[in-house]
Enzyme design. Structure first.
Site, PDB file in Angstrom:
ATOM      1  N   ASP A   1      90.985  -6.588  -3.438  1.00  0.00           N
ATOM      2  CA  ASP A   1      90.859  -5.320  -4.303  1.00  0.00           C
ATOM      3  C   ASP A   1      90.099  -4.497  -3.211  1.00  0.00           C
ATOM      4  O   ASP A   1      89.152  -5.029  -1.907  1.00  0.00           O
ATOM      5  CB  ASP A   1      90.523  -5.101  -5.203  1.00  0.00           C
TER       6      ASP A   1
ATOM      7  N   ASP B   1      88.018  -5.887 -10.569  1.00  0.00           N
ATOM      8  CA  ASP B   1      87.096  -6.088 -11.087  1.00  0.00           C
ATOM      9  C   ASP B   1      87.330  -5.378 -12.366  1.00  0.00           C
ATOM     10  O   ASP B   1      86.685  -4.683 -13.206  1.00  0.00           O
ATOM     11  CB  ASP B   1      86.088  -5.409 -10.014  1.00  0.00           C
TER      12      ASP B   1
ATOM     13  N   ASP C   1      93.527  -5.396 -13.029  1.00  0.00           N
ATOM     14  CA  ASP C   1      93.274  -6.225 -12.324  1.00  0.00           C
ATOM     15  C   ASP C   1      94.084  -8.005 -12.478  1.00  0.00           C
ATOM     16  O   ASP C   1      93.703  -8.985 -11.996  1.00  0.00           O
ATOM     17  CB  ASP C   1      92.415  -6.864 -11.721  1.00  0.00           C
TER      18      ASP C   1
END
Length: 910
Positions: free
Chosen positions: A337, A641, A645
């Protein structure tokens, strides 16, 4: 208009395209809300507003399934053999190890199931609705499609809503989309293919209202919400085993078959060819099995992985699932990410564009340290009127607060406004000074319809000032002048449009700053006061900057042969810019979520390795990308996070969640949690994972030849009708001493210097390669030869069978001691200070092993148990020479390999 079919498997996809009137017609609702009868009927039709739960396996079944493991079968087999030989202490230890392993697995599986609970916990418990024309606070579970819900700052959105009214409404959707800043909401419709993060007329379940208020119509509840879809994705994902566990499983099966076959063949040859009595032959076969079974392997694997866990914890990587330690070492692709992992998640002013000047602002994050520069030269902002006034405007026209605690800086409020405060501090214009010298008299809060914020102040002379900040195009509309070094001049719109386009294309978010010296027309500041007559001061470029340590870590990944891919919910331009700064995807095209949706799985498999930056990616897109990489035989680590996800984290070979800013759903779906949310920590963890695999491999290369040497001694004695050099009890003594002392020391081996310059090992590379088999056979033959030679030599010179066997046992133990030192490096020479003394645990284990072997030969109790005898100094010297012979031959073999095999090939063989 045709009503939307509620049986459509993806009905929420169309809601953002409908107007309020179409929504009301479709759901048969109105501004007065639903009545009690309609709510009751719809509860029956749609079910309660909660996420579905998967039927879980019973506790006892989950516990018993923990024993279905090849490593535990090996340990149970060893326990049965020790029980047959009457060694109840050894049996108890092995059985205890089996039970402990099963309990650890049982606990970890229970933790993994908590991922679903964490997502369900994101649902709001209460909601404010309009029913029968009146406001009610109800249990969020009782919401139904058609309900009118009121949102205010601090609320968690209780269901998917189509917004019908908003007042400065901003929603934090980071957990769902990965967007690093809160999203301004409105009531506009959107195109059907609009990504979820750009559907400004929607509010989604589980997200948080950070500012303003709004009203929306419920269009999806429970499993039909975007959050519900993620929950369903997570429920359907099966966790993957790690490469090492697959290899060990295959290795254990092959080894078990070989040992059984060897025992059967030996028993048949002994009884039918050598005419040995079946009872005596059975004891010999038991000795053979005891010598061949690597009963120390499961324990050493667990210890090695546990040591890796401790090392990673010291580097801020918290392991939730033990096998993930090794799996990290085999990672070939890291999908990361952007926000907070590769970047600081701290918006920073990087560029200020004034009339005739472009200024760069140094420093990153919320720490107010950095200089202002122009064309590479540090400047004083006070010498540039437009820059100085722009900084002042950014600090005064601001609702955020910059805070410092124990040397750590943070922002209370909007991150973009926080970035302006930090820039002010860097210029020496602090907020408390600004508030005192330029007290605020009135303000207009930011409004998504007008796209600006305005504040009214009086300076120290009592003069009135109105400051505005907002979207560049909106600020340009109200400006007729611009400020430069010579004062106010007519606005050159074309100049500002060109600078804005160029800056936005580089991935920076833009804010316009303007001011005018005037008093509001009425007693208070009003929208009519912000229509015209302003002087444009600057355009400010803001970005969430990359972590400096992440840049270095990505470079290390590239050296280690690991691909790094950035998968983010952010805009494509921003993602591409940050990627370039991190050396990700340079010279390659970025791919958006919309592009991913247009290709099938086969096309995606071909594309995924060629693209490194993926923007505007939804949870389904992230999951598809991970699957595509795995189908291409890649070992994938995924970081994240947000709840968006969680499915990809669970599907990845190694899921890595952020510990500081990560949601509980992400943490519970992951294998590893980063305590510092830092990408560099992942690379450190990869280094430890490779070290763990190296050490397990070194232990196996140490264990197999030593067990093989013992087995060959027994086989040779049977085939050549020799007196058995080792009794079953003595074989177990050797295995117990060497496994509990010598083999354990290899678990503490530090990382070799070149460990991060190797290519990742192929995921399907067999544990027993041709090189492994050669090394095992060579050392096994050496140990057998030395042991049989000394044993037969002593018998031929009149030594008693007890003394000859004691020498044989001591020879094998001494050979293992010296071979342990060889095993510290698989290919490199240990004939140096680092090789001989670099692992203190090896030296300690050698001392302990020698002490135990000395006790074996000298203590009467052990002599009685194992039929051992004392050895003379000369006999000890013979044993020592045998060990030295094996040591030097093993070093010569490594030298020959280094000379005859290319270094790159050796690195691959590691």
């Amino acid at each position: 208009m045709k009503a939307v079919d509620r049986t459509d498997p993806c009905p929420t996809f169309l809601w953002h395209t409908l107007t309020q009137a179409e929504i009301e017609q479709t759901l048969k609702t109105g501004s007065a809300g639903l009545n009690a009868a309609e709510v009751s009927q719809r509860i029956k039709q749609y079910g309660p507003n909660r996420l579905s739960t998967q039927k879980r396996r019973g506790v006892l079944f989950r516990l018993f399934m923990q024993f279905h493991n090849i490593l535990l079968y090996v340990m149970l087999g060893a326990a049965v053999i020790t029980a047959l030989l009457g060694h109840w202490i050894d049996t108890g230890v092995l059985l205890a190890a089996v039970v402990i392993n099963a309990i650890i697995g049982f606990i970890q599986e229970g933790k993994a199931e908590a991922a679903l609970d964490a997502i369900r916990a994101m649902l709001s418990p209460r909601a404010t609705v309009i029913r029968n024309g009146k406001k009610h606070e109800v249990n969020a579970e009782n919401l139904v499609p058609g309900d009118w819900v009121i949102l205010v700052a601090g609320d968690r959105v209780p269901a998917d809503l189509r917004l019908v009214s908003t007042t400065e409404l901003r929603i934090d959707e980071a957990a769902l989309t990965g967007e690093s800043v809160s999203v301004e909401k409105n009531t506009d419709t959107a195109q059907a293919a609009t990504p979820l993060g750009d559907r400004y007329g929607m509010a989604y379940s589980g997200t948080v209202v950070v500012y303003g208020m709004g009203t929306g119509i419920v269009i999806a509840t429970g499993s039909m919400t975007e959050l519900g879809k993620i929950n369903q994705l997570l429920t359907g994902i099966q966790s993957l085993t790690t490469p090492l566990l697959r290899q060990i499983d295959g290795f254990g099966r092959v080894l078990a078959i070989v040992i059984i076959a060897l025992c059967v063949i030996t028993f048949i040859l002994g009884t039918m060819w050598r005419n040995i009595a079946p009872a005596e032959m059975f004891l010999m076969v038991v000795a053979l099995a005891a010598s061949a079974i690597p009963e120390g392997l499961p324990a050493i694997m667990t210890v090695t992985l546990a040591i890796g866990v401790q090392r990673m914890a010291r580097r801020n990587a918290i392991i939730r699932r033990l096998p993930a330690v090794e799996a990290l070492g085999s990672v070939t692709v890291i999908c990361s990410d952007k926000t907070g992992t590769l970047t600081r998640n701290e918006m920073t002013v990087q560029r200020i564009i004034c009339a005739g000047h472009i200024f760069d602002v140094g420093g990153t994050g919320y720490s107010p340290v950095g200089d202002f520069s122009k064309e590479g030269r540090i400047i004083d902002p006070d010498h540039y009127p437009a820059l100085s006034m722009a900084i002042r405007t950014g600090v005064l026209c601001n609702e955020a607060r910059l805070c410092e605690e124990n040397g750590q800086w943070s922002v209370e409020g909007d991150p973009t406004e926080g970035a302006l405060l930090v820039a002010g501090n860097k210029a020496g214009f602090h907020q408390h000074i600004a508030d005192a010298a330029w007290p605020r008299v009135g303000s207009i809060p930011f409004d998504s319809r007008h796209r600006f914020m305005a504040t009214y102040h009086r300076d120290s002379d009592g003069e009135p000032w109105i400051f505005v900040k907002g979207a560049p195009e909106r600020i340009l509309e109200i400006c007729s002048m611009q400020l430069d070094d010579d004062g106010e001049r007519p606005l050159v719109a074309d100049y500002w449009h060109r600078k804005a386009s160029r800056t936005a294309a580089s991935g920076l978010r833009l804010l316009g700053l303007a001011c005018k010296r005037a008093t509001p027309a009425k007693e208070h500041l009003d929208f009519s006061d912000v229509e015209s007559g302003y002087t444009l001061l600057a355009l400010v470029g803001i970005i969430d900057p990359p972590r400096e340590e992440a840049v270095q870590a990505i470079a290390e990944c590239h050296r280690a042969g690991i691909q790094v891919k950035m998968i983010t919910g952010d805009h494509e331009e921003t993602a591409r810019t940050i990627g370039a700064q991190l050396n990700i995807g340079i010279g390659k095209k970025a791919m958006s979520g919309a592009d991913i949706a247009l290709v099938d799985d086969a096309q995606l498999r071909r594309i995924v390795l060629q693209v490194d930056v993926f923007a505007r990616a939804s949870p389904e897109h992230k999951l598809r990308l991970v699957q595509a990489l795995q189908e291409d035989s890649q070992v994938v680590a995924m970081t994240g996070d947000g709840v968006n996800d969680a499915p990809a984290l669970k599907k990845a070979n190694v899921g890595v969640a952020m510990g500081m800013k990560g949601t509980e759903a992400a943490k519970e779906a992951s294998d590893i949690v980063l305590a510092d949310d830092n990408f560099a920590t992942i690379v450190n963890a990869v280094r430890e994972g490779r070290t763990v695999y190296d050490n397990i491999k070194k232990f196996i290369l140490f264990m197999l030849p030593t067990n093989g040497g013992e087995a060959l001694v027994v086989i040779a004695a049977i085939l050549f009708e020799l007196t058995l050099p080792l009794t079953p009890a003595q074989v177990l003594w050797i295995n117990m001493v060497t496994s509990s002392t010598l083999g354990l020391a290899l678990a503490f081996e530090p990382a070799e210097r070149n460990i991060m310059s190797r290519r990742p090992r192929p995921p399907e590379e067999p544990l027993l390669s041709g090189f492994f088999i050669w090394r095992v056979l060579m050392v096994s033959m050496l140990m057998m030869g030395c042991t049989l030679f000394l044993f037969l030599w002593e018998l031929n010179h009149g030594t008693s069978i007890e003394s000859a066997r004691t020498i044989a046992v001591s020879t094998i133990v001494m050979a293992e001691i010296f071979y342990l030192v060889n095993s510290r490096y698989i290919f490199a020479s240990v004939m140096n200070r680092e090789g001989l003394t670099g692992n203190y645990y090896v030296l300690i284990s050698i001392v302990i092993c020698i002490a135990l072997q000395f006790a074996y030969t000298e203590i009467p109790l052990l002599q009685a148990i194992f039929q051992s005898t004392s050895l003379s100094i000369l006999e000890w010297l013979k044993v020592l020479c045998a060990g030295l012979l094996i040591f030097f031959i093993a070093e010569l073999e490594k030298m020959a390999l280094r000379a005859g095999i290319a270094p790159a090939r050796i690195q691959h063989m590691r």
